[in-house]
Write an enzyme that holds these catalytic residues in place. Structure first.
Site, PDB file in Angstrom:
ATOM      1  N   PHE A 316     -68.433 -58.092 -42.738  1.00  0.00           N
ATOM      2  CA  PHE A 316     -68.916 -56.902 -43.432  1.00  0.00           C
ATOM      3  C   PHE A 316     -68.784 -57.088 -44.937  1.00  0.00           C
ATOM      4  O   PHE A 316     -67.753 -57.544 -45.425  1.00  0.00           O
ATOM      5  CB  PHE A 316     -68.113 -55.658 -43.021  1.00  0.00           C
ATOM      6  N   GLU A 317     -69.836 -56.745 -45.666  1.00  0.00           N
ATOM      7  CA  GLU A 317     -69.808 -56.681 -47.127  1.00  0.00           C
ATOM      8  C   GLU A 317     -69.803 -55.206 -47.509  1.00  0.00           C
ATOM      9  O   GLU A 317     -70.797 -54.507 -47.318  1.00  0.00           O
ATOM     10  CB  GLU A 317     -71.027 -57.389 -47.719  1.00  0.00           C
ATOM     11  N   ILE A 318     -68.694 -54.726 -48.064  1.00  0.00           N
ATOM     12  CA  ILE A 318     -68.518 -53.281 -48.216  1.00  0.00           C
ATOM     13  C   ILE A 318     -68.858 -52.751 -49.602  1.00  0.00           C
ATOM     14  O   ILE A 318     -68.948 -51.536 -49.788  1.00  0.00           O
ATOM     15  CB  ILE A 318     -67.084 -52.865 -47.842  1.00  0.00           C
TER      16      ILE A 318
END
Length: 445
Positions: A316-318
């Site tokens: 995940f790239e938040i």
């Protein structure tokens, strides 16, 4: 018109163009040199020391449901340690192999401070000290009742690695705000064995140094041990700073290939639902290699899927600030104002609890079965690591003792193999010599 009439204006035009371009380059360079680099905002973010103190205090206040251990490892004079936090809502004894197990990793790259803040927020919600936005307490309690760690209880398990790369984080806090690698310059998300060491045309050794060999780094060794022994159903590696800002990735990172079949549908269904529910379709969803614009070799998520056989393996790239200069790394990788900071933590903490709730439903009958054992070839080191970690989980031995035992067993095993080869060589040599020295009987005429 003569040749001189053409050359003079042309030379004058080239000179003017050169001076103009040089002026623009000097102006841009001066602008970059005068760039104000955003410092770490310690009014919002914890230093690594205070962060670990806060984690320890949180565990101490809720020792009935949280537990913490620090795992240490070393290699060629370089040492590292990783703090592992577990959550358990104890209900009744059950077989731990039937539980739904989740392994979460935050802070793999030192400059991505917002990821570790998210880890703290999730743990605070698990302990009951904070609440989820837009979720009633009854619904939250229903989810938490099913979230447990390996020791006992019903249905679900959870490992949380709140800060994987402590040594790299300390370098960031010392002023190297763009540092993503560990304490000796290796990218921990390029140090895993799946397609390790391959370099693309745009390879940057400062950013993507894969190390001297797969699992050369103690941090990666520790994470591999945890994964092999824990056999999670879900793995999520949490990052920030991607140009697309928000992303929900599945394997693979090292090639432009998307998984197919029933498992792909289950993974994609979960990610699409999360994207619609929490981000209004703002996230990029797909394989890392096919969506991010470049291939990444030797990543943790590809190893988790290919070797450990984690059914749902995600990255995940938040967060990411696309307006930030590449030299202003803190701003690029982390929200700098309180409003954005709170929004990111609210959105993503709610996302994770949605995954806790929906994950078992998307996996179907995988939840009721023991996960598949490793049927791919693994090295002796990997086998011993997994074997010893399994014994630690079963008998509750301390990690420091087992680390020492693992090194001793590995050394003795290699000595045994070497001595066996030498003995076999000596035996074969003696047989050969005895045959060559034996007199040959005379043949009758």
């Amino acid at each position: 018109m003569g040749l001189g009439d053409v050359v003079v204006p042309l030379a004058l035009s080239i000179s003017i163009c050169f001076l103009s371009c040089s002026r623009d380059l000097i102006f841009v360079d001066a602008k970059e040199q005068n760039l104000t680099v955003t410092p770490i905002n310690y009014d919002l973010y914890h230093s690594s020391g205070k962060f670990l103190e806060e984690i320890k205090a949180l565990v101490h206040r809720h020792s009935d449901m949280l537990a913490m251990e620090t795992i240490k490892a070393g290699n060629k004079g370089y040492g590292a340690e990783i703090t592992v936090v577990t959550y358990s809502e104890r209900k009744r004894e059950t077989d731990e192999r039937s539980k739904f197990r989740i392994l979460l990793s935050f802070g793999q790259h030192g400059r991505e401070l917002i990821t570790t803040e998210l880890a703290l927020r999730i743990l605070s919600i698990l302990s009951g000290e904070q609440s989820l936005p837009n979720m009633d307490q009854a619904s939250l309690n229903t989810t938490l009742d099913k979230l447990v760690i390996k020791a006992s209880s019903y249905c679900r398990c959870n490992y949380v690695i709140p800060m994987e790369n402590l040594n790299g984080r300390k370098l960031v806090e010392a002023g190297d705000l763009c540092e993503r690698r560990n304490g000796r310059g290796v990218d921990l998300n390029r140090n895993w064995s799946v397609d390790w060491g391959k370099k693309e045309k745009d390879y940057d050794p400062y950013e993507e140094n894969p190390g001297t060999a797969p699992f050369s780094e103690p941090e990666a060794q520790i994470m591999r041990k945890l994964a092999i022994s824990f056999e999670p159903h879900v793995w999520i590696n949490v990052h920030s700073g991607m140009e697309a800002s928000l992303a929900l990735f599945m394997p693979y990172d090292h090639k432009n290939t998307t998984l197919d079949g029933l498992l792909l549908k289950r993974m994609n269904s979960l990610l699409e639902e999360v994207n619609n529910l929490h981000f209004q379709k703002r996230c990029v969803v797909g394989s890392g290699g096919g969506s991010v614009g470049y291939f990444a070799h030797g990543t943790a998520t590809d190893f988790m899927y290919d070797v450990v056989r984690v059914p749902m393996s995600f990255t995940f790239e938040i967060y990411g600030d696309v307006t930030a200069s590449s030299r202003d790394c803190f701003k690029m990788f982390n929200p700098t104002d309180k409003t954005s900071y709170v929004r990111v933590l609210d959105e993503w903490s709610t996302t994770f609890f949605t995954i806790f709730k929906l994950g078992p439903l998307r996996l179907g009958d995988i939840n009721s079965k023991a996960p598949a054992k490793l049927d791919k070839f693994v090295s002796i080191d990997e086998y011993l690591d997994g074997y010893l970690m399994e014994r630690r989980n079963r008998y509750g031995k301390k990690m420091e003792v087992l680390d020492l035992g693992m090194q001793e067993i590995r050394t003795y095993f290699r000595l045994f193999l070497l001595s066996s080869v030498l003995l076999m060589f000596m035996f074969c040599s003696r047989i050969s010599k005895s045959k060559s020295s034996r007199p040959v009987p005379a043949m009758p005429l």
